[in-house]
Motif scaffolding. Structure first.
Motif, mmCIF file in Angstrom:
data_model
loop_
_atom_site.group_PDB
_atom_site.id
_atom_site.type_symbol
_atom_site.label_atom_id
_atom_site.label_comp_id
_atom_site.label_asym_id
_atom_site.label_seq_id
_atom_site.Cartn_x
_atom_site.Cartn_y
_atom_site.Cartn_z
ATOM 1 N N THR A 370 0.858 -1.194 0.000
ATOM 2 C CA THR A 370 0.000 0.000 0.000
ATOM 3 C C THR A 370 0.887 1.235 0.000
ATOM 4 O OG1 THR A 370 -1.773 -1.126 1.196
ATOM 5 C CG2 THR A 370 -1.757 1.280 1.263
ATOM 6 N N PRO A 371 0.732 2.141 -0.972
ATOM 7 C CA PRO A 371 1.623 3.305 -1.066
ATOM 8 C C PRO A 371 1.589 4.169 0.190
ATOM 9 C CG PRO A 371 0.367 3.044 -3.092
ATOM 10 C CD PRO A 371 -0.220 2.083 -2.104
ATOM 11 N N THR A 372 2.744 4.651 0.576
ATOM 12 C CA THR A 372 2.888 5.523 1.731
ATOM 13 C C THR A 372 2.744 6.978 1.296
ATOM 14 O OG1 THR A 372 4.308 3.976 2.919
ATOM 15 C CG2 THR A 372 4.491 6.304 3.526
ATOM 16 N N GLU A 373 1.996 7.717 2.066
ATOM 17 C CA GLU A 373 1.762 9.134 1.774
ATOM 18 C C GLU A 373 3.083 9.893 1.670
ATOM 19 O OE1 GLU A 373 -1.150 12.704 3.466
ATOM 20 O OE2 GLU A 373 -0.704 10.950 4.714
ATOM 21 N N HIS A 374 3.153 10.778 0.676
ATOM 22 C CA HIS A 374 4.308 11.640 0.400
ATOM 23 C C HIS A 374 5.496 10.899 -0.220
ATOM 24 C CE1 HIS A 374 2.142 14.743 2.471
ATOM 25 N NE2 HIS A 374 2.220 14.121 3.633
ATOM 26 N N SER A 375 5.327 9.616 -0.563
ATOM 27 C CA SER A 375 6.422 8.891 -1.221
ATOM 28 C C SER A 375 6.242 8.849 -2.734
ATOM 29 C CB SER A 375 6.517 7.461 -0.681
ATOM 30 O OG SER A 375 5.455 6.649 -1.170
ATOM 31 N N ASP A 376 5.252 9.596 -3.242
ATOM 32 C CA ASP A 376 4.936 9.601 -4.673
ATOM 33 C C ASP A 376 4.589 8.200 -5.184
ATOM 34 O OD1 ASP A 376 5.388 12.359 -4.893
ATOM 35 O OD2 ASP A 376 7.531 12.073 -5.247
ATOM 36 N N GLY A 377 4.016 7.404 -4.303
ATOM 37 C CA GLY A 377 3.599 6.060 -4.697
ATOM 38 C C GLY A 377 4.744 5.096 -4.911
ATOM 39 N N TRP A 378 5.925 5.474 -4.430
ATOM 40 C CA TRP A 378 7.123 4.697 -4.697
ATOM 41 C C TRP A 378 7.485 3.759 -3.555
ATOM 42 C CZ3 TRP A 378 12.652 7.088 -5.722
ATOM 43 C CH2 TRP A 378 13.414 6.168 -6.441
ATOM 44 N N TYR A 379 6.885 3.979 -2.369
ATOM 45 C CA TYR A 379 7.273 3.210 -1.194
ATOM 46 C C TYR A 379 6.051 2.724 -0.441
ATOM 47 C CZ TYR A 379 10.785 1.831 2.282
ATOM 48 O OH TYR A 379 11.635 1.115 3.094
ATOM 49 N N GLY A 380 6.146 1.481 0.042
ATOM 50 C CA GLY A 380 5.102 0.910 0.868
ATOM 51 C C GLY A 380 5.560 0.839 2.306
ATOM 52 N N ALA A 381 5.751 -0.399 2.809
ATOM 53 C CA ALA A 381 6.265 -0.603 4.159
ATOM 54 C C ALA A 381 7.533 -1.439 4.058
ATOM 55 C CB ALA A 381 5.221 -1.288 5.037
ATOM 56 N N HIS A 382 8.656 -0.763 3.897
ATOM 57 C CA HIS A 382 9.973 -1.392 3.712
ATOM 58 C C HIS A 382 10.065 -2.188 2.406
ATOM 59 C CE1 HIS A 382 11.450 0.161 7.403
ATOM 60 N NE2 HIS A 382 12.419 -0.721 7.574
ATOM 61 N N PHE A 383 9.219 -1.877 1.453
ATOM 62 C CA PHE A 383 9.291 -2.397 0.082
ATOM 63 C C PHE A 383 9.067 -1.225 -0.866
ATOM 64 C CE2 PHE A 383 8.597 -6.330 2.277
ATOM 65 C CZ PHE A 383 9.057 -7.349 1.458
ATOM 66 N N TRP A 384 9.662 -1.319 -2.063
ATOM 67 C CA TRP A 384 9.502 -0.305 -3.097
ATOM 68 C C TRP A 384 8.378 -0.701 -4.043
ATOM 69 C CZ3 TRP A 384 12.197 4.192 -2.743
ATOM 70 C CH2 TRP A 384 13.273 4.202 -1.854
ATOM 71 N N LEU A 385 7.709 0.306 -4.628
ATOM 72 C CA LEU A 385 6.519 0.065 -5.445
ATOM 73 C C LEU A 385 6.641 0.713 -6.824
ATOM 74 C CD1 LEU A 385 3.812 0.977 -2.734
ATOM 75 C CD2 LEU A 385 5.041 -1.191 -3.008
ATOM 76 N N ASN A 386 5.758 0.272 -7.708
ATOM 77 C CA ASN A 386 5.614 0.894 -9.037
ATOM 78 C C ASN A 386 4.183 1.386 -9.230
ATOM 79 O OD1 ASN A 386 6.777 1.597 -11.591
ATOM 80 N ND2 ASN A 386 5.653 -0.089 -12.548
ATOM 81 N N SER A 387 3.514 1.705 -8.124
ATOM 82 C CA SER A 387 2.074 1.984 -8.160
ATOM 83 C C SER A 387 1.714 3.187 -9.023
ATOM 84 C CB SER A 387 1.538 2.199 -6.740
ATOM 85 O OG SER A 387 2.118 3.345 -6.150
ATOM 86 N N GLN A 388 2.654 4.136 -9.168
ATOM 87 C CA GLN A 388 2.396 5.317 -9.996
ATOM 88 C C GLN A 388 3.127 5.258 -11.332
ATOM 89 O OE1 GLN A 388 0.102 7.739 -9.115
ATOM 90 N NE2 GLN A 388 -0.307 6.209 -7.531
ATOM 91 N N GLY A 389 3.621 4.077 -11.675
ATOM 92 C CA GLY A 389 4.242 3.903 -12.978
ATOM 93 C C GLY A 389 5.597 4.570 -13.121
#
Length: 444
Positions: A370-389
């Motif tokens: 789940t994306p973390t606020e203010h991380s631009d959708g790039w970070y969850g909880a100690h994992f990196w994301l591609n949620s915002q492409g």
């Protein structure tokens, strides 16, 4: 003659100023060189010459002269004979930089490991992978992706590569000097391993993510509002400087401190929780210290990660390194071979279910992605994301463990893929979007 003397005086003064300003950095440089060398030689069992030529051949660190003592299992480093640092190997705990608090003759307890025999093929067991053919895979496209990863070796510096599809090994390649058995330093991929400990404890009902961080000295100020969730999401609002190019909070922690769990713990708040996102290795080591508080003894703490999931999924090559105080360095120091990093990715692709046992809740995977606020959708909880492409040609459900110099475990649920890549170069030198999209295109 007077002019020459003045010029020489100015040069001398200039040199003295440069030495004065940079002298403290030598402690960090020689500390990095000694620690990296000792771990690569005694944990990964690699030749010292290769480590000098490659791993330590980076700006500033290459200034250090490093020597290895095979009998004592130590490595020492200094810069022009200054700031000598020593790193020492300890069985089961990896290597540690010697500090004033280090007691060389103290009996070191180590984690207990269990390696039961099985008859299950990799990745779910220790036997050889099944020779499975998937007709839907575009092998030519997959070969192109692998060729890209290992192409231009002086730029991309890929060392190992592995692809799992539907729980089957479909591609694997190693640079000369590396094999399927060579442990690789995960660097910040260790953060994801640490987070998994919290997922297991949550599954056991031992803690909840919205609990306040159990730190007594925070109880009388604004830090009392910080929860475990805030820490796992790097949104605690605590002060921290994660700059590896200078003497900063993170470099002092990794190369000077005996107890790395205290570095973030002692920092003041600069914002209320959730107002800012600030990536902090200190936070991960703080979480390692909080993890230790959950157990009655040091032995139980050391055993927990291995007994609860690492050894259960067969990551027998993994070594979590501890600091002088005996805390796992959850920010940075874990080693495992490429196949075992693949098992870790498969555990998350399977949402915590391993050979019939649910090691963490199915919903834990949703939590960490789940994306973390203010991380631009790039970070969850100690994992990196591609949620915002961020990687536009890669599915948005991709999430990953990322480590310094391009250590990656990519998980792509929509394609049933796990991809492991290790090396000495990261994005953009190693173009993640180009590489990963090429792998994804091989799967219809």
């Amino acid at each position: 003659m007077k002019l020459l003397k003045r010029i020489l005086l100015l040069l001398f003064v200039g040199l003295a100023v440069i030495v004065y300003l940079n002298y403290p950095k030598l402690n960090i440089i020689s500390g990095y060189a000694a620690k990296n060398m000792a771990s690569a030689v005694f944990v990964a069992e690699r030749p010292a010459a290769s480590v000098t030529q490659n791993d330590n051949n980076v700006p500033l660190i290459k200034l250090a002269d490093t020597e290895v003592d095979q009998q004592q299992k130590t490595a020492t480093a200094s810069v022009y004979g200054l700031m000598n640092r020593e790193a020492m190997y300890r069985d089961g705990l990896g290597t540690v930089l010697v500090t004033d608090d280090y007691e060389a003759n103290k009996i070191q307890i180590k984690p207990n490991r269990i390696q039961p025999l099985d008859t299950i093929p990799y990745p779910y067991g220790q036997q050889a992978p099944k020779d499975t053919i998937f007709p839907e895979i575009d092998q030519n496209q997959l070969d192109k992706a692998i060729a890209y990863a290992f192409g231009e070796p002086e730029l991309r510096k890929t060392r190992t590569l592995l692809v799992l599809y539907k729980g089957h090994l479909i591609a694997e390649k190693y640079l000369d000097g590396f094999t399927k058995d060579t442990p690789i330093l995960g660097w910040s991929m260790t953060k994801s391993v640490l987070a998994t400990c919290y997922g297991v404890l949550e599954q056991k009902g031992k803690l909840e993510m919205d609990w306040p961080a159990p730190i007594a000295e925070w109880g009388e100020d604004e830090r009392k509002e910080i929860t475990l969730n805030h820490l796992l999401r790097m949104q605690s609002g605590l002060e921290w400087d994660e700059d590896y190019t200078k003497i900063s909070d993170v470099t002092k922690m990794l190369f000077l401190e005996s107890d790395m769990t205290m570095s973030q713990r002692n920092k003041p708040a600069v914002a209320p929780p959730t107002e800012i996102w600030n990536y902090s290795s200190g936070t991960s080591n703080l979480l390692s210290g909080i993890l230790r508080q959950q157990f009655r003894s040091h032995q139980e703490y050391l055993d927990f990660p291995y007994a609860s999931f690492i050894d259960k999924i067969g990551m027998y090559s993994m070594v979590l390194e501890a600091d002088v105080a005996g805390n796992y360095v959850g920010s940075s120091y874990s080693w495992a071979n490429t196949r075992d990093w693949g098992r870790f990715g498969q555990l998350y692709l399977d949402r915590g279910l391993w050979n019939g046992e649910q090691l963490f809740r199915d919903s834990w995977t949703d939590y960490i992605t789940t994306p973390t606020e203010h991380s631009d959708g790039w970070y969850g909880a100690h994992f990196w994301l591609n949620s915002q492409g961020k990687y536009p040609d890669v599915p948005k459900d991709m999430f990953s463990c990322n480590g310094y110099q391009g250590q990656y475990v990519f998980v792509v649920p929509s394609k049933d893929l796990v991809v492991v890549r290790t090396g000495l170069a990261e994005d953009p030198q190693f173009d993640i979007n180009n590489f990963l999209s090429a792998v994804v295109k091989s799967i219809p």
